[in-house]
Scaffold this active site. Structure first.
Site, PDB file in Angstrom:
ATOM      1  N   ASP A   1      25.152   5.741  29.635  1.00 51.61           N
ATOM      2  CA  ASP A   1      25.522   5.793  28.216  1.00 51.61           C
ATOM      3  C   ASP A   1      26.492   6.927  27.899  1.00 51.61           C
ATOM      4  O   ASP A   1      26.572   7.925  28.619  1.00 51.61           O
ATOM      5  CB  ASP A   1      24.269   6.030  27.357  1.00 51.61           C
ATOM      6  CG  ASP A   1      23.409   4.781  27.239  1.00 51.61           C
ATOM      7  OD1 ASP A   1      23.620   3.828  28.009  1.00 51.61           O
ATOM      8  OD2 ASP A   1      22.505   4.786  26.383  1.00 51.61           O
TER       9      ASP A   1
ATOM     10  N   HIS B   1      23.056   8.926  31.816  1.00 47.14           N
ATOM     11  CA  HIS B   1      24.256   9.242  31.025  1.00 47.14           C
ATOM     12  C   HIS B   1      25.405   9.678  31.927  1.00 47.14           C
ATOM     13  O   HIS B   1      25.194  10.413  32.884  1.00 47.14           O
ATOM     14  CB  HIS B   1      23.935  10.361  30.029  1.00 47.14           C
ATOM     15  CG  HIS B   1      22.955   9.942  28.974  1.00 47.14           C
ATOM     16  ND1 HIS B   1      21.594   9.946  29.198  1.00 47.14           N
ATOM     17  CD2 HIS B   1      23.136   9.489  27.714  1.00 47.14           C
ATOM     18  CE1 HIS B   1      20.984   9.511  28.105  1.00 47.14           C
ATOM     19  NE2 HIS B   1      21.890   9.224  27.179  1.00 47.14           N
TER      20      HIS B   1
HETATM   21 ZN   LIG Z   1      23.700   7.728  23.735  1.00 50.32          ZN
END
Ligand SMILES: [Zn+2]
Length: 216
Positions: free
Chosen positions: A36, A181
């Protein structure tokens, strides 16, 4: 899936969900890796290299404001077979926004993804996992399914790469969706952890997969 219809074709609505998907069932022992907040030139290229080295595909939930700065990286992701999802324009807490602001956050992001890669995303993920009815309704209007996760690497809390690796391997199960992430802070531990847990998942007999429904 149509994917490459007329440039401004209206997306086909999807069902309005009441909750996001937490797992993705595939064939056999399949798991899905998601990254992400990118793309980020500091971390995304190494994530892509690692995925390519093992010949596997992942999902990237990108933010519109990151895409405009890194369009080539987004094209590379799409070209290498990864699924690009919508993670809003600037990563706000959607549940605190008006309906029109939520729509703008999501629609602009789908627009910039389409302009860059030629297809609109078929999946979205709310920042912070903060979903509400308006978010589900607008996602459905824009032709996207909501995806959450079943295993959070907690890499946003700045753990060691070993602890990220441990969380993934401990949580490994059929249908697992891993949240990691590739932007939003120092993601070197996430990148290092991927290089370790990915081959171990494969050695344990897991298939790394992406949903068949990629774009509309
Ligand atoms: Zn996020």
């Amino acid at each position: 899936m149509t994917g490459y219809g007329p440039a401004r074709a209206m997306p086909r609505r999807t069902l309005v969900r009441r909750e996001p998907f937490l797992r993705i069932k595939g064939r056999g022992r399949s798991v899905v890796l998601t990254f992400d907040d990118g793309p980020d030139p500091r971390y995304t290229p190494e994530v892509l290299r690692t995925l390519k080295a093992h010949d596997v595909r992942a999902m990237f939930f990108v933010c519109g404001e990151m895409v405009v700065e890194n369009r080539d990286m987004l094209r590379k992701m799409a070209d290498e077979g990864h699924v690009i999802g919508n993670h809003t324009w600037s990563h706000p807490l959607l549940t605190e926004l008006t309906r029109s602001a939520i729509r703008s956050q999501m629609e602009r992001t789908s627009d910039v993804i389409e302009q860059t890669c030629g297809a609109r995303p078929g999946w979205f993920r709310a920042p912070y996992g903060a979903w509400n009815r308006a978010v589900f309704e607008i996602g459905a209007e824009l032709g996207m399914e909501p995806l959450a996760w079943s295993v959070d690497t907690l890499d946003w809390t700045a753990p060691s790469s070993q602890s990220i690796e441990r969380r993934v391997l401990k949580g490994a199960a059929e249908g697992m969706v891993v949240l990691a992430h590739d932007a939003g802070g120092d993601r070197s531990p996430s990148v290092r952890a991927l290089r370790r847990y990915l081959p171990r998942l494969l050695d344990s007999g897991y298939h790394i997969t992406v949903p068949r429904w990629q774009t509309r």
